[in-house]
Design a protein around this motif. Structure first.
Motif, PDB file in Angstrom:
ATOM      1  N   UNK A   1       0.626  -1.142  -0.145  1.00 13.15           N
ATOM      2  CA  UNK A   1       0.083  -0.141   0.090  1.00 13.15           C
ATOM      3  C   UNK A   1       0.793   1.283   0.011  1.00 13.15           C
ATOM      4  N   UNK A   2       1.860   1.328   0.562  1.00 16.21           N
ATOM      5  CA  UNK A   2       2.891   2.616   0.679  1.00 16.21           C
ATOM      6  C   UNK A   2       3.921   2.470  -0.430  1.00 16.21           C
ATOM      7  N   UNK A   3       3.986   1.504  -1.211  1.00 17.48           N
ATOM      8  CA  UNK A   3       5.152   1.415  -2.127  1.00 17.48           C
ATOM      9  C   UNK A   3       4.698   2.314  -3.371  1.00 17.48           C
ATOM     10  N   UNK A   4       5.698   2.623  -4.072  1.00 16.95           N
ATOM     11  CA  UNK A   4       5.426   3.376  -5.332  1.00 16.95           C
ATOM     12  C   UNK A   4       4.497   2.533  -6.192  1.00 16.95           C
ATOM     13  N   UNK A   5       3.613   3.221  -6.796  1.00 21.59           N
ATOM     14  CA  UNK A   5       2.623   2.288  -7.794  1.00 21.59           C
ATOM     15  C   UNK A   5       2.083   3.333  -8.590  1.00 21.59           C
ATOM     16  N   UNK A   6       1.999   2.774  -9.974  1.00 23.53           N
ATOM     17  CA  UNK A   6       1.349   3.657 -11.132  1.00 23.53           C
ATOM     18  C   UNK A   6       0.113   3.929 -10.916  1.00 23.53           C
ATOM     19  N   UNK A   7      -0.722   2.971 -10.363  1.00 21.87           N
ATOM     20  CA  UNK A   7      -2.160   3.038 -10.121  1.00 21.87           C
ATOM     21  C   UNK A   7      -2.304   2.451  -8.560  1.00 21.87           C
ATOM     22  N   UNK A   8      -3.549   3.020  -8.011  1.00 17.88           N
ATOM     23  CA  UNK A   8      -4.116   2.527  -6.758  1.00 17.88           C
ATOM     24  C   UNK A   8      -5.633   2.126  -6.955  1.00 17.88           C
ATOM     25  N   UNK A   9      -5.912   1.056  -6.330  1.00 17.69           N
ATOM     26  CA  UNK A   9      -7.234   1.035  -6.482  1.00 17.69           C
ATOM     27  C   UNK A   9      -8.091   0.831  -5.183  1.00 17.69           C
ATOM     28  N   UNK A  10      -9.268   1.104  -5.224  1.00 19.78           N
ATOM     29  CA  UNK A  10     -10.213   0.780  -4.128  1.00 19.78           C
ATOM     30  C   UNK A  10     -11.726   0.209  -4.702  1.00 19.78           C
ATOM     31  N   UNK A  11     -11.922  -0.918  -3.811  1.00 17.29           N
ATOM     32  CA  UNK A  11     -12.993  -1.506  -4.283  1.00 17.29           C
ATOM     33  C   UNK A  11     -14.090  -1.809  -3.307  1.00 17.29           C
ATOM     34  N   UNK A  12     -15.339  -1.934  -3.766  1.00 20.33           N
ATOM     35  CA  UNK A  12     -16.428  -2.171  -2.781  1.00 20.33           C
ATOM     36  C   UNK A  12     -17.498  -3.341  -3.270  1.00 20.33           C
ATOM     37  N   UNK A  13     -17.687  -4.372  -2.340  1.00 19.15           N
ATOM     38  CA  UNK A  13     -18.371  -5.551  -2.767  1.00 19.15           C
ATOM     39  C   UNK A  13     -19.669  -5.368  -2.088  1.00 19.15           C
TER      40      UNK A  13
ATOM     41  N   UNK B   1     -21.726  -8.287  -6.503  1.00 18.92           N
ATOM     42  CA  UNK B   1     -21.277  -7.226  -7.378  1.00 18.92           C
ATOM     43  C   UNK B   1     -20.022  -6.464  -6.878  1.00 18.92           C
ATOM     44  N   UNK B   2     -19.208  -6.051  -7.726  1.00 17.40           N
ATOM     45  CA  UNK B   2     -18.035  -5.332  -7.195  1.00 17.40           C
ATOM     46  C   UNK B   2     -17.818  -3.905  -8.081  1.00 17.40           C
ATOM     47  N   UNK B   3     -17.347  -3.222  -7.365  1.00 19.49           N
ATOM     48  CA  UNK B   3     -16.997  -1.903  -8.160  1.00 19.49           C
ATOM     49  C   UNK B   3     -15.311  -1.450  -7.758  1.00 19.49           C
TER      50      UNK B   3
END
Length: 186
Positions: A74-86, A99-101
């Motif tokens: 989570x704290x490492x360099x990343x090109x994209x970060x995602x957040x999900x909801x189920x 269902x997922x978003x």
């Protein structure tokens, strides 16, 4: 509970469509796509009971590995970060849908893509739709999620070098040119 999982499993998971766009991508009949070398961090998965979230996170990590995706902490360099909801809900025909978003954010914290879909399962029994969510439904939702994210990752443009880096590179080039020029005059 989930914060421990996000760093381990949820890295380059969920990033779909062109970076900078606010499009929504559905996962219907999406082919599997490999997306190597794009660091992604899964920041959160919410909405489900802990047991479902833990199982989903594990299967999501497996699906990412199958697609050669680079999941980072989570704290490492990343090109994209995602957040999900189920969410689990009964369907009109009596089945249960998981269902997922997923919202995929770029390095500038702007939403680059939204991915959504659902996995249909057995007929529900009782008032709690989560009781009808089994391993098969969760595995399909995790796989569909990663297919959609990987599809986005392979089409997302590579960001330009930051302006500060470009200015530093130009200054270095000028310094080298000046040094080479002054050396020739001596």
């Amino acid at each position: 509970m989930f914060s421990r999982l996000s760093g381990l499993v949820l890295g380059p998971v969920l990033a779909l469509a062109l970076a900078g766009c606010q499009e929504t991508t559905s996962t219907a009949a999406r082919p599997r796509v490999d997306a190597p070398g794009v660091p992604v961090s899964v920041q959160s998965i919410s909405g489900a009971p802990d047991q479902v979230t833990t199982n989903f996170a594990s299967l999501l990590g497996e699906a990412a590995a199958e697609r050669k995706m680079e999941i980072v902490a989570g704290n490492a360099p990343a090109r994209f970060r995602v957040r999900g909801y189920l969410t689990a809900q009964p369907t009109e025909d009596g089945q249960t849908a998981l269902a997922f978003v997923w919202d995929v954010y770029d390095e500038g914290k702007k939403r680059a893509q939204r991915v959504q879909g659902e996995s249909l399962g057995r007929r529900g029994g009782g008032g709690d739709p989560w009781s009808s969510i089994d391993q098969t439904i969760v595995a399909k939702a995790a796989s569909d999620s990663m297919d959609a994210i990987a599809s986005f990752l392979v089409t997302a443009p590579v960001p330009d070098k930051p302006a500060a880096d470009s200015a530093k590179d130009k200054d270095k080039a000028k310094t080298k040119t000046a040094a080479a020029t002054s050396g020739k005059r001596s």
